[in-house]
Design an enzyme around this catalytic site. Structure first.
Site, PDB file in Angstrom:
ATOM      1  N   CYS A  78       0.836  -1.207   0.000  1.00 50.63           N
ATOM      2  CA  CYS A  78       0.000   0.000   0.000  1.00 50.63           C
ATOM      3  C   CYS A  78       0.872   1.260   0.000  1.00 50.63           C
ATOM      4  CB  CYS A  78      -1.000  -0.059   1.148  1.00 50.63           C
ATOM      5  SG  CYS A  78      -2.424   0.968   0.828  1.00 50.63           S
ATOM      6  N   HIS A 175      -3.300  -5.343   1.838  1.00 50.62           N
ATOM      7  CA  HIS A 175      -2.573  -5.593   3.098  1.00 50.62           C
ATOM      8  C   HIS A 175      -2.522  -7.078   3.446  1.00 50.62           C
ATOM      9  CE1 HIS A 175      -2.140  -1.404   4.538  1.00 50.62           C
ATOM     10  NE2 HIS A 175      -3.177  -1.214   3.758  1.00 50.62           N
ATOM     11  N   GLU A 177      -0.658  -8.531   5.370  1.00 51.00           N
ATOM     12  CA  GLU A 177      -0.315  -8.706   6.797  1.00 51.00           C
ATOM     13  C   GLU A 177      -1.562  -8.688   7.687  1.00 51.00           C
ATOM     14  OE1 GLU A 177      -0.083  -6.070   5.049  1.00 51.00           O
ATOM     15  OE2 GLU A 177      -0.489  -4.274   6.239  1.00 51.00           O
TER      16      GLU A 177
END
Ligand code: GLN
Length: 192
Positions: A78, A175, A177
């Site tokens: 991002c 994302h 993560e």
């Protein structure tokens, strides 16, 4: 065990640390440019790219990161993808230019600025990791408007590239993560 730096000046670096541990690597939270000498690769997390840029300019990091990226892999998510790109719009801003990409910031608009999508990754991604849909969390995400011919697209959303690889570097506009799926981090670890 591979040691992977996570740029920890601003943004969601802690979540990347946890993802790296799940994927079998040792995270190093990089707050000082000298720590770059210790790591095999670097993650630039999501956050606010303008804020990150201010901190990077202030500390003289930009040249050091560009130099690191000429030798070792960097994975940008991002805001991190925005920093890796060669051209940034909406509005234009400085970037590392390590990947030949044109990105438009906050490109999904203000009304629906965050969403979760279930993607069908490219066969190349599944071959190198494992088969299955990829859950992608987008938060005020950029859109990759231009990808040079040397850029490999590993996943798309609504026709636009959202996970791309060029040489040693990797970028995601979402994302990875923030989900339990380790495959994107594993793919990055394979590149180290
Ligand atoms: N909108 C942010 C930017 O332009 C990126 C958002 C994110 O990293 N989740 O830098």
């Amino acid at each position: 065990m591979k040691r992977v730096g996570v740029l920890s000046l601003q943004g969601d670096f802690a979540a990347h640390g946890a993802s790296l541990e799940r994927a079998g690597a040792e995270p190093v939270f990089v707050r000082d440019a000298g720590q770059l000498a210790w790591v095999d690769g670097l993650i630039i997390p999501g956050g606010e790219s303008t804020t990150m840029l201010k901190l990077l300019r202030f500390e003289g990091w930009l040249d050091k990161l560009a130099e690191f990226g000429r030798r070792k892999p960097i994975f940008g998510t991002c805001a991190g993808a925005i920093l890796l790109a060669s051209d940034v719009s909406n509005p234009p801003q400085e970037s590392l230019g390590l990947m030949d990409l044109g990105v438009e910031r906050n490109a999904y608009g203000r009304q629906v600025d965050s969403r979760v999508a279930s993607l069908d990754p490219a066969p190349e991604f599944e071959r190198r990791t494992a088969p299955g849909k990829l859950e992608a969390v987008f938060i005020r995400a950029p859109i990759i408007r231009r990808a040079a011919s040397g850029v490999m697209v590993l996943a798309r959303y609504a026709g636009d590239p959202v996970l791309v690889e060029q040489g040693r570097h990797l970028a995601a506009t979402f994302h990875p993560e923030l989900t339990g799926d380790r495959r994107v981090h594993q793919l990055f670890l394979e590149k180290l």
